[in-house]
Scaffold this motif. Sequence first.
Motif, short mmCIF file in Angstrom:
data_model
loop_
_atom_site.label_atom_id
_atom_site.label_comp_id
_atom_site.label_asym_id
_atom_site.label_seq_id
_atom_site.Cartn_x
_atom_site.Cartn_y
_atom_site.Cartn_z
N GLY A 141 0.81 -1.22 0.00
CA GLY A 141 0.00 0.00 0.00
C GLY A 141 0.83 1.26 0.00
O GLY A 141 0.33 2.35 0.20
N ALA A 142 2.14 1.12 -0.25
CA ALA A 142 3.04 2.27 -0.23
C ALA A 142 3.02 3.05 -1.54
O ALA A 142 3.36 4.22 -1.56
N ALA A 143 2.61 2.40 -2.64
CA ALA A 143 2.63 3.06 -3.93
C ALA A 143 1.74 2.30 -4.91
O ALA A 143 1.58 1.10 -4.79
N PRO A 144 1.19 3.01 -5.88
CA PRO A 144 0.40 2.33 -6.91
C PRO A 144 1.34 1.60 -7.87
O PRO A 144 2.53 1.88 -7.90
N GLU A 195 2.79 0.91 -13.71
CA GLU A 195 2.08 1.05 -14.97
C GLU A 195 0.84 1.93 -14.88
O GLU A 195 0.32 2.39 -15.87
N VAL A 196 0.36 2.21 -13.66
CA VAL A 196 -0.79 3.09 -13.50
C VAL A 196 -0.40 4.51 -13.92
O VAL A 196 -1.08 5.14 -14.68
N ASP A 197 0.70 4.99 -13.42
CA ASP A 197 1.18 6.33 -13.77
C ASP A 197 2.64 6.44 -13.37
O ASP A 197 2.94 6.75 -12.22
N PRO A 198 3.54 6.19 -14.31
CA PRO A 198 4.96 6.23 -13.96
C PRO A 198 5.44 7.61 -13.50
O PRO A 198 6.46 7.73 -12.86
N GLU A 204 7.67 7.70 -6.45
CA GLU A 204 8.98 7.05 -6.39
C GLU A 204 9.60 7.12 -5.01
O GLU A 204 10.27 6.20 -4.57
N ASP A 205 9.36 8.24 -4.28
CA ASP A 205 9.91 8.34 -2.92
C ASP A 205 9.33 7.26 -2.02
O ASP A 205 10.05 6.63 -1.24
N ALA A 206 8.02 7.01 -2.14
CA ALA A 206 7.38 5.96 -1.33
C ALA A 206 7.91 4.59 -1.72
O ALA A 206 8.16 3.74 -0.87
N ARG A 207 8.09 4.38 -3.02
CA ARG A 207 8.63 3.10 -3.49
C ARG A 207 10.05 2.92 -2.97
O ARG A 207 10.41 1.84 -2.50
N GLN A 217 9.60 -5.46 5.11
CA GLN A 217 8.84 -5.44 3.86
C GLN A 217 7.80 -6.56 3.87
O GLN A 217 6.63 -6.35 3.56
N TRP A 218 8.26 -7.76 4.24
CA TRP A 218 7.37 -8.92 4.28
C TRP A 218 6.22 -8.67 5.27
O TRP A 218 5.06 -8.93 4.96
N SER A 219 6.56 -8.17 6.44
CA SER A 219 5.56 -7.92 7.48
C SER A 219 4.49 -6.94 7.01
O SER A 219 3.30 -7.15 7.20
N LYS A 220 4.92 -5.85 6.39
CA LYS A 220 3.97 -4.84 5.90
C LYS A 220 3.06 -5.43 4.82
O LYS A 220 1.86 -5.19 4.82
N CYS A 221 3.63 -6.20 3.92
CA CYS A 221 2.83 -6.78 2.84
C CYS A 221 1.85 -7.83 3.38
O CYS A 221 0.70 -7.88 2.96
N MET A 222 2.31 -8.67 4.29
CA MET A 222 1.43 -9.69 4.86
C MET A 222 0.28 -9.04 5.62
O MET A 222 -0.86 -9.48 5.51
N ALA A 223 0.57 -7.98 6.35
CA ALA A 223 -0.49 -7.29 7.09
C ALA A 223 -1.54 -6.75 6.12
O ALA A 223 -2.75 -6.86 6.37
N GLU A 224 -1.11 -6.22 5.01
CA GLU A 224 -2.04 -5.69 4.00
C GLU A 224 -2.84 -6.82 3.35
O GLU A 224 -4.06 -6.71 3.20
N LEU A 225 -2.17 -7.89 2.99
CA LEU A 225 -2.88 -9.02 2.39
C LEU A 225 -3.92 -9.60 3.34
O LEU A 225 -5.02 -9.97 2.93
#
Length: 114
Positions: free
Chosen positions: A30-33, A36-39, A44-47, A58-66
């Motif tokens: 959830g840090a960035a779209p 391909e949505v809008d380069p 980029e800072d969030a990415r 990274q894994w923890s944040k993604c798992m929490a979102e999923l």
Amino acid sequence: MIALLRARDDESVVMSYSACEGFPNPVVAGAAPPVEVDPDSGHEDARDAFCALPPAEQWSKCMAELQTGVNGLELKPDNWEEFRFMHCLSVQDLSADDRKGRMREAVERMNASA
């Protein structure tokens, strides 16, 4: 892989494929779209900030979102019959004897709606 999946049921399994970003990634977190949505979206800072995090975070944040279930990407017995992507084909469609016809029809529907 199958043996590992059958041996344990106390951890989540995440699947990705080469047509998308690997996991974990800033989109799932959830840090960035998606890029391909809008380069030129200025995300980029969030990415970059996400990519600078330690892999475990990274894994923890993604798992929490999923695990919120908001994105609808969890495969489970409760949603197997309805889980489809844009083409609306299921695993059963792709393994059926008449799969070529089913794929052709799906492509025709997608092209007609575009």
